[in-house]
Every structure is written in structure tokens, then in C-alpha cells.
Write a protein that holds these residues in place. Structure first.
Motif, mmCIF file in Angstrom:
data_model
loop_
_atom_site.group_PDB
_atom_site.id
_atom_site.type_symbol
_atom_site.label_atom_id
_atom_site.label_comp_id
_atom_site.label_asym_id
_atom_site.label_seq_id
_atom_site.Cartn_x
_atom_site.Cartn_y
_atom_site.Cartn_z
ATOM 1 N N ILE A 46 6.815 -4.033 89.947
ATOM 2 C CA ILE A 46 7.187 -5.408 89.029
ATOM 3 C C ILE A 46 6.025 -6.116 88.885
ATOM 4 N N GLY A 47 4.679 -5.742 89.072
ATOM 5 C CA GLY A 47 3.428 -6.523 88.567
ATOM 6 C C GLY A 47 3.420 -7.764 89.440
ATOM 7 N N SER A 48 2.480 -8.791 88.731
ATOM 8 C CA SER A 48 2.327 -10.044 89.496
ATOM 9 C C SER A 48 2.283 -11.267 88.464
ATOM 10 N N ILE A 75 14.027 0.911 85.404
ATOM 11 C CA ILE A 75 14.822 -0.576 84.999
ATOM 12 C C ILE A 75 13.762 -1.489 84.913
ATOM 13 N N ASP A 76 13.930 -2.436 83.732
ATOM 14 C CA ASP A 76 13.069 -3.324 83.464
ATOM 15 C C ASP A 76 13.788 -4.605 83.014
ATOM 16 N N LYS A 77 13.442 -5.846 83.200
ATOM 17 C CA LYS A 77 13.898 -7.018 82.800
ATOM 18 C C LYS A 77 13.787 -7.229 81.372
ATOM 19 N N PRO A 113 -8.353 -4.450 93.782
ATOM 20 C CA PRO A 113 -8.040 -5.439 93.063
ATOM 21 C C PRO A 113 -6.814 -5.111 91.980
ATOM 22 N N PRO A 114 -6.012 -6.282 91.637
ATOM 23 C CA PRO A 114 -5.012 -6.168 90.860
ATOM 24 C C PRO A 114 -5.479 -5.565 89.363
ATOM 25 N N THR A 115 -5.534 -4.610 88.979
ATOM 26 C CA THR A 115 -6.320 -4.158 87.831
ATOM 27 C C THR A 115 -5.343 -3.091 87.214
ATOM 28 N N ALA A 116 -5.449 -2.751 85.964
ATOM 29 C CA ALA A 116 -4.607 -1.766 85.197
ATOM 30 C C ALA A 116 -5.153 -0.570 85.657
ATOM 31 N N GLN A 117 -6.463 -0.327 86.179
ATOM 32 C CA GLN A 117 -7.090 0.985 86.532
ATOM 33 C C GLN A 117 -6.520 1.370 87.963
ATOM 34 N N GLY A 147 0.852 -0.684 91.923
ATOM 35 C CA GLY A 147 0.247 -1.738 90.962
ATOM 36 C C GLY A 147 0.002 -3.148 91.804
ATOM 37 N N ASP A 148 0.469 -4.276 90.916
ATOM 38 C CA ASP A 148 -0.203 -5.760 91.406
ATOM 39 C C ASP A 148 0.842 -5.873 92.424
ATOM 40 N N CYS A 149 1.853 -5.608 92.445
ATOM 41 C CA CYS A 149 2.990 -5.875 93.469
ATOM 42 C C CYS A 149 2.977 -5.408 94.765
ATOM 43 N N GLY A 190 8.595 -1.588 84.287
ATOM 44 C CA GLY A 190 8.085 -0.529 83.354
ATOM 45 C C GLY A 190 6.646 -0.991 82.660
ATOM 46 N N GLY A 191 5.730 -1.554 83.590
ATOM 47 C CA GLY A 191 4.412 -1.912 83.184
ATOM 48 C C GLY A 191 3.495 -0.504 83.061
ATOM 49 N N VAL A 192 2.178 -1.201 83.069
ATOM 50 C CA VAL A 192 1.011 -0.097 83.292
ATOM 51 C C VAL A 192 1.455 0.987 84.083
ATOM 52 N N ALA A 193 1.934 0.846 85.337
ATOM 53 C CA ALA A 193 2.079 1.627 86.445
ATOM 54 C C ALA A 193 3.622 2.228 86.298
ATOM 55 N N GLY A 194 4.581 1.474 86.072
ATOM 56 C CA GLY A 194 5.933 2.004 86.034
ATOM 57 C C GLY A 194 6.178 2.905 84.991
ATOM 58 N N GLU A 197 17.308 -6.938 85.809
ATOM 59 C CA GLU A 197 16.240 -7.671 86.604
ATOM 60 C C GLU A 197 16.666 -7.463 88.339
ATOM 61 N N ILE A 198 15.841 -6.835 88.899
ATOM 62 C CA ILE A 198 16.105 -6.699 90.389
ATOM 63 C C ILE A 198 16.053 -8.122 91.201
ATOM 64 N N VAL A 199 16.894 -8.281 91.898
ATOM 65 C CA VAL A 199 17.115 -9.644 92.495
ATOM 66 C C VAL A 199 17.201 -9.663 94.058
HETATM 67 C C1 LIG Z 1 -4.079 -11.611 80.018
HETATM 68 C C2 LIG Z 1 -4.375 -10.472 81.180
HETATM 69 C C3 LIG Z 1 -5.553 -9.680 80.851
HETATM 70 C C4 LIG Z 1 -5.964 -8.481 81.614
HETATM 71 N N1 LIG Z 1 -7.051 -8.034 81.379
HETATM 72 C C5 LIG Z 1 -7.285 -6.758 82.211
HETATM 73 C C6 LIG Z 1 -8.525 -5.877 82.063
HETATM 74 O O1 LIG Z 1 -9.075 -6.176 81.021
HETATM 75 N N2 LIG Z 1 -8.584 -4.946 82.734
HETATM 76 C C7 LIG Z 1 -7.521 -4.707 83.603
HETATM 77 O O2 LIG Z 1 -7.833 -3.633 84.555
HETATM 78 N N3 LIG Z 1 -6.479 -5.191 83.957
HETATM 79 C C8 LIG Z 1 -6.384 -6.496 83.286
HETATM 80 N N4 LIG Z 1 -5.383 -7.260 83.755
HETATM 81 C C9 LIG Z 1 -4.594 -7.150 84.891
HETATM 82 C C10 LIG Z 1 -3.667 -5.843 84.338
HETATM 83 O O3 LIG Z 1 -2.884 -6.376 83.394
HETATM 84 C C11 LIG Z 1 -2.606 -5.637 85.795
HETATM 85 O O4 LIG Z 1 -3.375 -5.216 86.934
HETATM 86 C C12 LIG Z 1 -1.697 -4.578 85.383
HETATM 87 O O5 LIG Z 1 -0.803 -4.612 84.276
HETATM 88 C C13 LIG Z 1 -0.949 -4.255 86.586
HETATM 89 O O6 LIG Z 1 0.225 -3.380 86.337
HETATM 90 P P1 LIG Z 1 1.631 -3.298 86.953
HETATM 91 O O7 LIG Z 1 2.410 -1.998 86.369
HETATM 92 O O8 LIG Z 1 1.580 -3.498 88.401
HETATM 93 O O9 LIG Z 1 2.278 -4.521 86.477
HETATM 94 P P2 LIG Z 1 2.649 -4.899 84.981
HETATM 95 O O10 LIG Z 1 1.975 -4.033 83.919
HETATM 96 O O11 LIG Z 1 2.691 -6.449 84.852
HETATM 97 O O12 LIG Z 1 4.295 -4.739 84.749
HETATM 98 C C14 LIG Z 1 5.222 -5.086 85.551
HETATM 99 C C15 LIG Z 1 6.582 -4.794 84.768
HETATM 100 O O13 LIG Z 1 7.716 -5.131 85.708
HETATM 101 C C16 LIG Z 1 8.622 -5.900 85.048
HETATM 102 N N5 LIG Z 1 9.350 -6.764 85.987
HETATM 103 C C17 LIG Z 1 9.072 -7.832 86.678
HETATM 104 N N6 LIG Z 1 9.553 -8.428 87.586
HETATM 105 C C18 LIG Z 1 11.014 -7.772 87.448
HETATM 106 C C19 LIG Z 1 12.069 -7.868 87.829
HETATM 107 N N7 LIG Z 1 12.434 -8.676 88.672
HETATM 108 N N8 LIG Z 1 12.973 -6.777 87.582
HETATM 109 C C20 LIG Z 1 12.728 -5.788 86.687
HETATM 110 N N9 LIG Z 1 11.452 -5.680 86.095
HETATM 111 C C21 LIG Z 1 10.415 -6.489 86.538
HETATM 112 C C22 LIG Z 1 7.792 -6.381 83.843
HETATM 113 O O14 LIG Z 1 8.855 -6.954 82.895
HETATM 114 C C23 LIG Z 1 6.810 -5.382 83.756
HETATM 115 O O15 LIG Z 1 7.255 -4.581 82.464
HETATM 116 C C24 LIG Z 1 -5.102 -8.348 82.768
HETATM 117 C C25 LIG Z 1 -3.982 -9.195 83.032
HETATM 118 C C26 LIG Z 1 -3.662 -10.325 82.241
HETATM 119 C C27 LIG Z 1 -2.500 -11.183 82.497
#
Ligand SMILES: Cc1cc2nc3c(=O)[nH]c(=O)nc-3n(C[C@H](O)[C@H](O)[C@H](O)COP(=O)(O)OP(=O)(O)OC[C@H]3O[C@@H](n4cnc5c(N)ncnc54)[C@H](O)[C@@H]3O)c2cc1C
Length: 427
Positions: free
Chosen positions: A121-123, A38-40, A320-324, A309-311, A12-16, A82-84
Motif C-alpha cells: 500500500i505504498g507510503s 484490491i486498490d482504493k 530505500p523507499p524507491t520504485a527499484q 515496497g514502501d510499506c 496496485g502500485g509499482v510493486a502490487g 480500501e483496506i481498513v
Molecule cells: C513525486 C515522486 C517522485 C518519485 N521519483 C522516484 C524516482 O525517480 N525513482 C524511484 O525509484 N522512486 C521514486 N519515487 C518513489 C517511488 O514512487 C516509490 O518508492 C514506489 O512507488 C513504491 O511502490 P509501492 O508499490 O510500494 O507503492 P505505490 O506505488 O505508492 O502504490 C501503492 C498503492 O496502494 C494503494 N493504496 C494505498 N493505501 C491503500 C489502502 N488502504 N487500501 C487499498 N489500496 C491502497 C494506492 O492507491 C497505490 O495504488 C518517487 C515518489 C514520488 C512521490
């Protein structure tokens, strides 16, 4: 727990969280599908703010969004876990046991079935197996780690105040995370000095190490040069082409044979998927462990699984692995998954629209790039506009998740809080 969610989102990060919220608003509200997240962890934080939580220049009590509250307001279900592993043949995600903070098992290992699974699940930072890093460096990849770093930073600052000695911090990685963290730590010291113990603040000696030839490699060279100059002007020692070969309790060793002594060592370089992707029942992965997907975000191996997202990694068009990127991919799936589920209409390719990038160095300066390559920011006024732009991205995220009224109220609450509380974390 319900056994057959139609759409299961893991992470449940930026994308989820954006996807769960949007699908809840459409399919969930009308009872057309069951959406389960589901989020850990129990709460969401905007990951691009983690360096501010690590420095203590933002207080995360206000910046966390409870998954349970968000789920009940926006018509989806949330379960901590936590997904395993994955059992693709039976379309089941396997969750490990849920433990309390003391390690007691609260829920045994469970399985959750899905019709469509979205992995988000991000990076993590990637230490590339560098010796000693896992044991002797801190990471700031999630809220627990950022808070852990902040605790150590405050304690070492206290010690430095008491003994009147400088505090040495080494940051590995000259990307957005490392450069922004270096600036935030200096900003934190300036703010702590306003509440200090009657003695002059200690010297903060930060060394920023970047393996490549310049910091902020994702930005144009002019921004790298200006950012390095800005960091040096506030006392950060920037070392480029500096490859770290090892870490120990006293500091870092570099490939060229030199040493960087440091009380605190932070690893903020590289990106890799969480290790668990290797247990995803044979899904094809990139070299960094990211799930290989088609341009429509569907796994290359399984039509019932999507990753964003990042994963995730699109080999034909790496992003690129970014929030955008994460946000746009979530919006794309929110738009097209309902038609796939209801009418079997294939999800079209997701076309990424680059809206530029912004980097903010604490209160000191900021820069941005626009899609055509135009660079803005720098200096008092333009740096301020870039920093405000950076803040706006977070506010936009809050409004998207909370809705306009609650989003604006939460911004107001932040302003009131900033007026009442110290502007840096002191306890
Ligand atoms: C310090 C920092 C600064 C950044 N600054 C910028 C910026 O200025 N601009 C920008 O565009 N990007 C920035 N980024 C990158 C950006 O944060 C990521 O690209 C973005 O958050 C990716 O989103 P996501 O949804 O893929 O993953 P995330 O936002 O990381 O979310 C992943 C989610 O998955 C959950 N999770 C992980 N593993 C498991 C599991 N096994 N089971 C269940 N849940 C799990 C986590 O708890 C989390 O909630 C920054 C990153 C960092 C670390």
C-alpha cells in the motif's frame, strides 16, 4: 465477490500491479490459483511521474492503467476498495465502504479471505506532526493530490498573469521529489509562456527547503552540488539546513526564526506508511509505521502475510523507499509464491541488486549513479542521457505491464498525443 481468493494483493502500485500481472500470467492463466488485487483507486499511475502531473508537464489521461482492463487481460481479479483493518485469526482483510465521488455509499464494508496476503500500500510524505502542515500544505503523494496541486498552480499562475505579480511557491524536502518538482514547475512556466495571454509571463519564485546540509542526500555530494547549482541557475532559491517549524496560510516558519512567504506550499519531505498499518491486528511496525518483514518479505508476526515496497521494512537490511526496490521485491514474490502455495516451499530471502539511481531536473539537466559509485550526467549531452535513462525506466514499466506490442503502441500513442496536444496542461 468470490469469497476465497488464494492470493490477495492489496495496493496496485509499482510493486502490487507488477506482482498481480506476473502471478496472473502464471497461476491465474492456468487456473492454478485465484489472484485478487484490491486498490482504493480504479487506475494505476507510475508514482515517480507524480511531480510531472503536478506541474502539468505530463498529461495523466494517457499514463493511467485501468485496473479492471489490466485484470481481464492478465488473468487476475480486481476489486476497488480500501483496506481498513485485518482479522488475522480468520485470515480476512476488512475493506471500508466504497463511496462515490459525491460520498454516497456504493458498497458496504466487506471482508475478503486469503490464503496468502501481500500488502503493497505504498507510503506518504511525513510531516512529523509539524504544526499547520496538514491544513496549509499541499501533498503530491497520489494522483488526486497531484491533480489538485496542478489545478491550484494553474489558477495562481492565471492570477499572477492578470495582476502582474510574482508567484511564490515553497517546497519542503530537497530529495528527488522536491528537486524534480521545482525544475518541472519552471519547465511548466516556460511552456505556458508559449501559449500565454499576450503578456510577459509572471516571475515564478520557488524556494526549496531542505533540513539536511545538502539537496539529494541519497546521491553523491558532486551530484548534490551540481543539482543545486542548476536549480539556482533557473531561479530556484535553495536553502539547506532549513528546518520548517510551522505552516500557515501565508507561508512557512523556520526553526531559525525566519519566514518564507508562499502562496502555494508543498510538503515533499520524509516517508511514512499509510496510517492504516496501525489497524493491522498487531503486526509489528517500524517507527514510520512500515510493516516489519523478514528478508524474504514475510511479516515478522504472521507467516501468511507478506509486505513489499514502501510499506515494508527489513530491520536487518533497511532499503530505500524507491520504485527499484518495490519492483525487485514484486518480481521475487512472483517467482517464489507459487511454490509456497502449491508445495509449501518457503520463500527465500530477497537480495536487492542496486542498479543505480537517476534524477532528472525537467529539461534542464540530469544525473545518475551506477552501482560501483560512478556518476554520470550533467551538461547538455550527458544530462540528456540521464534524462532519457529516467524516461526509459517508465517505458520499461509500461512494457512490463502491457506486454511488448501494446507497450510499444502506448509509447507511440504518447508521441502522437504530444504532437497533437499542448505540451503543458492548460485546462
Ligand atoms: C513525486 C515522486 C517522485 C518519485 N521519483 C522516484 C524516482 O525517480 N525513482 C524511484 O525509484 N522512486 C521514486 N519515487 C518513489 C517511488 O514512487 C516509490 O518508492 C514506489 O512507488 C513504491 O511502490 P509501492 O508499490 O510500494 O507503492 P505505490 O506505488 O505508492 O502504490 C501503492 C498503492 O496502494 C494503494 N493504496 C494505498 N493505501 C491503500 C489502502 N488502504 N487500501 C487499498 N489500496 C491502497 C494506492 O492507491 C497505490 O495504488 C518517487 C515518489 C514520488 C512521490
Amino acid at each position: 465477490m468470490a469469497t476465497k481468493p488464494e492470493i490477495l494483493i492489496v495496493g496496485g502500485g509499482v510493486a502490487g500491479l507488477a506482482l498481480a500481472t506476473r502471478l496472473g500470467d502464471t497461476l491465474g492463466r492456468q487456473g492454478l490459483a485465484r489472484i485478487t488485487l484490491i486498490d482504493k483507486s480504479f487506475s494505476h499511475v507510475w508514482k515517480p511521474m507524480l511531480h510531472c502531473f503536478a506541474a502539468g508537464t505530463a498529461q495523466n489521461e494517457n499514463d493511467r492503467i485501468s485496473f479492471m482492463a489490466q485484470a481481464s487481460n492478465r488473468h487476475f481479479e480486481f476489486w476497488p476498495g480500501e483496506i481498513v483493518a485485518l482479522d488475522r485469526a480468520n485470515k480476512r482483510a476488512i475493506l471500508g465502504p466504497l463511496r462515490s465521488a459525491e460520498g454516497e455509499v456504493v458498497l458496504e464494508s466487506r471482508t475478503v479471505e486469503y490464503a496468502a496476503l501481500v500488502l503493497a500500500i505504498g507510503s506518504r510524505a511525513n510531516d512529523f506532526g509539524t504544526p499547520g502542515v496538514a491544513e496549509h500544505c499541499l501533498f503530491i503523494d497520489n494522483l488526486v493530490e497531484a491533480n489538485g496541486f496542478n489545478e491550484k498552480f494553474r489558477m495562481e499562475l492565471l492570477r499572477a498573469y492578470a495582476v502582474g505579480k510574482p508567484l511564490d511557491i515553497a517546497i519542503v524536502g530537497g530529495g528527488a521529489t522536491g528537486t524534480q518538482l521545482a525544475a518541472e514547475l519552471h519547465k511548466a512556466l516556460d511552456l505556458v509562456a508559449l501559449h500565454s495571454f499576450g503578456s510577459a509571463p509572471p516571475q515564478l519564485r520557488i524556494t526549496l527547503l531542505e533540513a539536511g546540509p545538502r539537496v539529494l542526500p541519497a546521491f553523491p555530494e558532486a551530484v548534490s552540488t551540481a543539482a543545486q547549482r542548476q536549480l539556482e541557475s533557473i531561479g530556484v532559491s535553495v536553502r539547506t539546513s532549513a528546518m520548517v517549524s510551522g505552516a500557515d496560510a501565508e507561508g512557512l516558519s523556520l526553526k531559525d526564526g525566519t519566514r518564507v512567504p508562499a502562496t502555494l506550499r508543498v510538503w515533499a519531505a520524509g516517508v511514512k506508511a499509510p496510517d492504516v498499518t496501525s489497524a493491522f491486528d498487531g503486526l509489528s511496525l517500524s517507527r514510520s509505521g512500515q510493516i516489519l518483514v523478514h528478508p524474504n518479505l514475510q511479516s515478522q508476526d504472521d507467516e501468511h502475510i507478506f509486505a513489499m515496497g514502501d510499506c515494508s521494512f527489513i530491520s536487518s537490511d533497511p532499503l530505500p523507499p524507491t520504485a527499484q526496490v518495490a519492483r525487485q521485491q514484486a518480481h521475487h514474490l512472483a517467482r517464489h509464491l507459487p511454490a509456497l502455495l502449491r508445495n509449501g516451499i518457503a520463500v527465500p530471502s530477497c537480495v536487492f541488486r542496486n542498479k543505480g539511481a537517476i534524477v532528472a531536473l525537467g529539461n534542464y539537466n540530469g544525473w545518475g549513479t551506477l552501482p560501483g559509485g560512478t556518476v554520470f550526467g550533467g551538461g547538455f549531452l550527458h544530462g540528456l542521457s540521464a534524462r532519457l535513462g529516467h524516461l526509459m525506466l517508465y517505458r520499461q514499466h509500461q512494457v512490463e505491464l502491457y506486454g511488448l506490442f501494446r507497450g510499444l503502441m502506448s509509447i507511440l500513442a504518447d508521441r502522437i498525443d504530444a504532437f497533437v496536444r499542448p505540451s503543458v496542461r492548460l485546462d
